[in-house]
Design an enzyme around this catalytic site. Structure first.
Site, PDB file in Angstrom:
ATOM      1  N   HIS A  37     -43.292 -18.906 -19.839  1.00  0.00           N
ATOM      2  CA  HIS A  37     -43.768 -17.696 -20.523  1.00  0.00           C
ATOM      3  C   HIS A  37     -45.271 -17.509 -20.266  1.00  0.00           C
ATOM      4  O   HIS A  37     -45.739 -16.383 -20.037  1.00  0.00           O
ATOM      5  CB  HIS A  37     -43.546 -17.805 -22.032  1.00  0.00           C
ATOM      6  CG  HIS A  37     -42.114 -17.956 -22.456  1.00  0.00           C
ATOM      7  ND1 HIS A  37     -41.621 -19.118 -22.994  1.00  0.00           N
ATOM      8  CD2 HIS A  37     -41.071 -17.090 -22.434  1.00  0.00           C
ATOM      9  CE1 HIS A  37     -40.337 -18.961 -23.296  1.00  0.00           C
ATOM     10  NE2 HIS A  37     -39.965 -17.747 -22.959  1.00  0.00           N
ATOM     11  N   LYS A 150     -36.418 -16.765 -13.298  1.00  0.00           N
ATOM     12  CA  LYS A 150     -35.451 -17.742 -13.827  1.00  0.00           C
ATOM     13  C   LYS A 150     -34.189 -17.011 -14.287  1.00  0.00           C
ATOM     14  O   LYS A 150     -33.085 -17.505 -14.149  1.00  0.00           O
ATOM     15  CB  LYS A 150     -36.093 -18.501 -14.996  1.00  0.00           C
ATOM     16  CG  LYS A 150     -35.623 -19.918 -15.140  1.00  0.00           C
ATOM     17  CD  LYS A 150     -34.488 -20.086 -16.092  1.00  0.00           C
ATOM     18  CE  LYS A 150     -34.941 -19.910 -17.520  1.00  0.00           C
ATOM     19  NZ  LYS A 150     -33.772 -20.028 -18.430  1.00  0.00           N
ATOM     20  N   SER A 186     -37.260 -23.999 -19.842  1.00  0.00           N
ATOM     21  CA  SER A 186     -36.428 -23.124 -20.662  1.00  0.00           C
ATOM     22  C   SER A 186     -36.557 -23.558 -22.107  1.00  0.00           C
ATOM     23  O   SER A 186     -36.624 -24.760 -22.401  1.00  0.00           O
ATOM     24  CB  SER A 186     -34.959 -23.239 -20.228  1.00  0.00           C
ATOM     25  OG  SER A 186     -34.111 -22.649 -21.201  1.00  0.00           O
TER      26      SER A 186
HETATM   27  P1  AMP Z   1     -36.795 -15.884 -22.997  1.00  0.00           P
HETATM   28  O1  AMP Z   1     -37.761 -16.212 -24.095  1.00  0.00           O
HETATM   29  O2  AMP Z   1     -35.958 -17.037 -22.570  1.00  0.00           O
HETATM   30  O3  AMP Z   1     -36.007 -14.634 -23.285  1.00  0.00           O
HETATM   31  O4  AMP Z   1     -37.689 -15.547 -21.727  1.00  0.00           O
HETATM   32  C1  AMP Z   1     -38.674 -14.537 -21.776  1.00  0.00           C
HETATM   33  C2  AMP Z   1     -39.173 -14.280 -20.395  1.00  0.00           C
HETATM   34  O5  AMP Z   1     -39.728 -15.474 -19.845  1.00  0.00           O
HETATM   35  C3  AMP Z   1     -38.057 -13.830 -19.432  1.00  0.00           C
HETATM   36  O6  AMP Z   1     -38.563 -12.820 -18.566  1.00  0.00           O
HETATM   37  C4  AMP Z   1     -37.759 -15.097 -18.685  1.00  0.00           C
HETATM   38  O7  AMP Z   1     -37.221 -14.878 -17.394  1.00  0.00           O
HETATM   39  C5  AMP Z   1     -39.132 -15.728 -18.585  1.00  0.00           C
HETATM   40  N1  AMP Z   1     -39.011 -17.165 -18.326  1.00  0.00           N
HETATM   41  C6  AMP Z   1     -38.225 -18.055 -18.984  1.00  0.00           C
HETATM   42  N2  AMP Z   1     -38.304 -19.267 -18.415  1.00  0.00           N
HETATM   43  C7  AMP Z   1     -39.132 -19.140 -17.350  1.00  0.00           C
HETATM   44  C8  AMP Z   1     -39.603 -20.034 -16.350  1.00  0.00           C
HETATM   45  N3  AMP Z   1     -39.247 -21.319 -16.317  1.00  0.00           N
HETATM   46  N4  AMP Z   1     -40.457 -19.546 -15.404  1.00  0.00           N
HETATM   47  C9  AMP Z   1     -40.832 -18.250 -15.430  1.00  0.00           C
HETATM   48  N5  AMP Z   1     -40.427 -17.352 -16.350  1.00  0.00           N
HETATM   49  C10 AMP Z   1     -39.587 -17.786 -17.302  1.00  0.00           C
END
Ligand code: AMP
Length: 282
Positions: A37, A150, A186
């Site tokens: 993030h 991701k 993640s």
């Molecule tokens: P989330 O909180 O899992 O919904 O993720 C929010 C944003 O962060 C989304 O655009 C994800 O693709 C991005 N994101 C999550 N994990 C990663 C990672 N390891 N590298 C880059 N972006 C990420």
């Protein structure tokens, strides 16, 4: 950094910023922020004047029996990370603010790219994603929005929705951030027991093996799929959902393999269902 919980207050702030000629960078998240993030925030900070991060665990994108109630959260740590990244506005709406009637009668469905892959085990997931992202874009307004590769299929869904509905948002895709052993960062990695964490990099290793086979001349998608699936299935703590190789733009099967490709895999390790993907080219 200001924390805002209301839709009207956020709109007023961002309208004022745009009226003053400032550009807006938006990073939508579900919180429990990590370096993945942070990389999106860094990019938004470098490319836009006013950076807003949203934290909202969207119930629409979780099916019954998934991990909605257990989804990890730590607003204090998230606030500290956003502050350290130079974020201007943290938008943390309650569920009542986002869905005041408790039910939603509108659903945004993006055809074709929403099918297969993640949808094979999570058939309603991308309707929930497209609906909440459309709503967040309607709240935030004209901006550049930063997403992580991701969630590769998610980016395809959001790009298509933006294009089809003429939403005034520029979608920016950012590379996946990983631990040194290859595991993609993640929020759900926090579910992993030590033994599961130790073997979880098999997901990335299988994708790399698939790409090596393509680089060595393999153009049969079934062979690449089987190679990746066998590597993941050989790990007793991993339960394979899918291992696929598709066209990077359409996410459709291409046989023989040609052009810009994407290798994607998903597997369960105990309570954690993890996904990953990498690019390849023929
Ligand atoms: P989330 O909180 O899992 O919904 O993720 C929010 C944003 O962060 C989304 O655009 C994800 O693709 C991005 N994101 C999550 N994990 C990663 C990672 N390891 N590298 C880059 N972006 C990420």
């Amino acid at each position: 950094m200001t924390t805002i919980t209301g839709i009207a207050a956020l709109r007023a702030r961002l309208d004022t910023e745009r009226a003053a000629g400032r550009t807006v960078g938006f990073v939508p998240t579900m919180g429990y922020l990590h370096a993945g993030h942070a990389s999106l925030m860094t990019r938004a900070r470098a490319e836009t004047d006013v950076v807003i991060v949203s934290i909202f665990v969207n119930p629409l994108q979780f099916a019954a029996g998934e991990d909605l109630a257990a989804y990890p959260h730590d607003l204090a740590a998230d606030t500290a990370m956003a502050q350290a990244e130079g974020v201007d506005v943290l938008f943390v709406p309650t569920e009542a603010e986002m869905y005041p009637d408790g039910v939603v009668h509108t659903s945004v469905r993006v055809m074709q790219v929403s099918a297969g892959l993640e949808a094979s085990t999570r058939p309603t997931h991308f309707d929930g994603v497209a609906t909440v992202v459309a709503k967040l874009f309607a709240i935030v307004g004209t901006c550049r929005a930063y997403f992580g590769e991701k969630d590769f299929q998610q980016i395809a869904v959001v790009r298509r929705m933006v294009r089809d509905l003429s939403v005034p948002v520029e979608v920016v895709a950012c590379p996946t951030q990983r631990d040194p052993d290859g595991l993609a960062l993640s929020s759900r990695n926090s579910y992993l027991l030590d033994a599961e964490r130790a073997v979880a990099p098999v997901l990335h290793a299988a994708l790399l093996a698939g790409r090596m086979a393509i680089d060595a001349g393999e153009v049969n998608p079934a062979k690449v799929r089987a190679l990746m699936a066998d590597l993941i299935s050989a790990e007793p703590l991993a339960h394979l959902d899918y291992a696929e190789v598709v066209d990077a733009a359409t996410l459709q099967t291409v046989d023989p393999l040609a052009g810009e490709l994407r290798l994607l895999a998903a597997a369960r390790f105990g309570r954690a269902r993890l996904i990953d993907n990498i690019g390849a080219e023929v």
